[in-house]
Design a protein around this motif. Structure first.
Motif, short mmCIF file in Angstrom:
data_model
loop_
_atom_site.label_atom_id
_atom_site.label_comp_id
_atom_site.label_asym_id
_atom_site.label_seq_id
_atom_site.Cartn_x
_atom_site.Cartn_y
_atom_site.Cartn_z
N SER A 10 0.84 -1.20 0.00
CA SER A 10 0.00 0.00 0.00
C SER A 10 0.87 1.25 0.00
N LYS A 42 -9.63 1.75 0.82
CA LYS A 42 -8.82 1.87 2.03
C LYS A 42 -8.66 3.34 2.47
N GLY A 73 -6.32 -4.65 -8.53
CA GLY A 73 -6.57 -6.07 -8.78
C GLY A 73 -5.56 -6.93 -8.04
N LEU A 74 -5.31 -8.10 -8.61
CA LEU A 74 -4.48 -9.08 -7.91
C LEU A 74 -2.98 -8.81 -8.10
N THR A 75 -2.24 -9.05 -7.02
CA THR A 75 -0.78 -8.92 -7.10
C THR A 75 -0.20 -9.89 -8.13
N ARG A 89 8.33 -9.54 -0.27
CA ARG A 89 7.65 -8.96 0.88
C ARG A 89 8.65 -8.83 2.02
#
Ligand code: PNS
Length: 165
Positions: A10, A42, A73-75, A89
């Protein structure tokens, strides 16, 4: 073989913990795309364009192989779009692990060809989070040890704007 990774988040806003992970990933991969999730639900403090611009300034010295892109959408779709075989990550503490494991396994189910790699952030940033940084800034605390300089300036401006209204 070109190793391409995406580093999704984010980033509202990017912290020193994020930047530390981006720096470590930039040394591991031939191309690294920092992916900024555009999730209006968010209600982010910083709009997507500003988050992208701020991150571009933060990662400017990491090399030309590092770029920043917004996505929704999706990562895994973002990873496929950039032909990335890896998702990066960061982990600060054991408490991050459970949610990250769940995400990594979900992403693996969706896209078995994409692997999630975890990088430990530097010990000194283990306490840093975007949400606490915003809270500290909102109440006038010193956030300079927690965020890169461009973000500290942007937060100060935003808090001054909020104080005016
Ligand atoms: O910085 P954050 O909020 O911890 O990042 C979370 C993020 C953006 C990586 C995660 O919410 C995500 O991947 N969102 C995109 C939607 C998606 O792919 N969901 C399934 C992943 S399990």
């Amino acid at each position: 073989m070109t190793r391409i990774a995406v580093f999704p988040g984010s980033f509202d806003p990017m912290t020193n913990a994020h930047l530390d992970v981006a720096r470590r990933a930039s040394r591991l991969f031939d191309r690294l795309v920092v992916g900024v999730l555009n999730n209006p639900k968010k209600a982010p403090l910083f709009p997507i364009d500003e988050r992208v611009t701020l991150i571009e300034r933060c990662v400017a010295d990491l090399g030309e192989h590092v770029s920043v892109d917004a996505f929704d959408g999706l990562t895994v779709d973002f990873a496929r779009h950039h032909e990335a075989g890896f998702i990066v990550r960061g982990l600060r503490a054991v408490s991050d692990f459970e949610a990250e494991l769940q995400m990594a396994l979900t992403n693996r189910k969706l896209a078995p060809e994409v692997d999630t790699t975890f990088l430990m952030t530097a010990l000194e940033y283990g306490y840093v989070s975007s949400s606490l940084t915003k809270e500290v800034a909102r109440f006038g605390g010193d956030i300079t040890p927690m965020v890169p300089a461009p973000v500290a300036e942007a937060l100060a401006r935003r808090m001054a704007d909020e104080a005016r209204v």
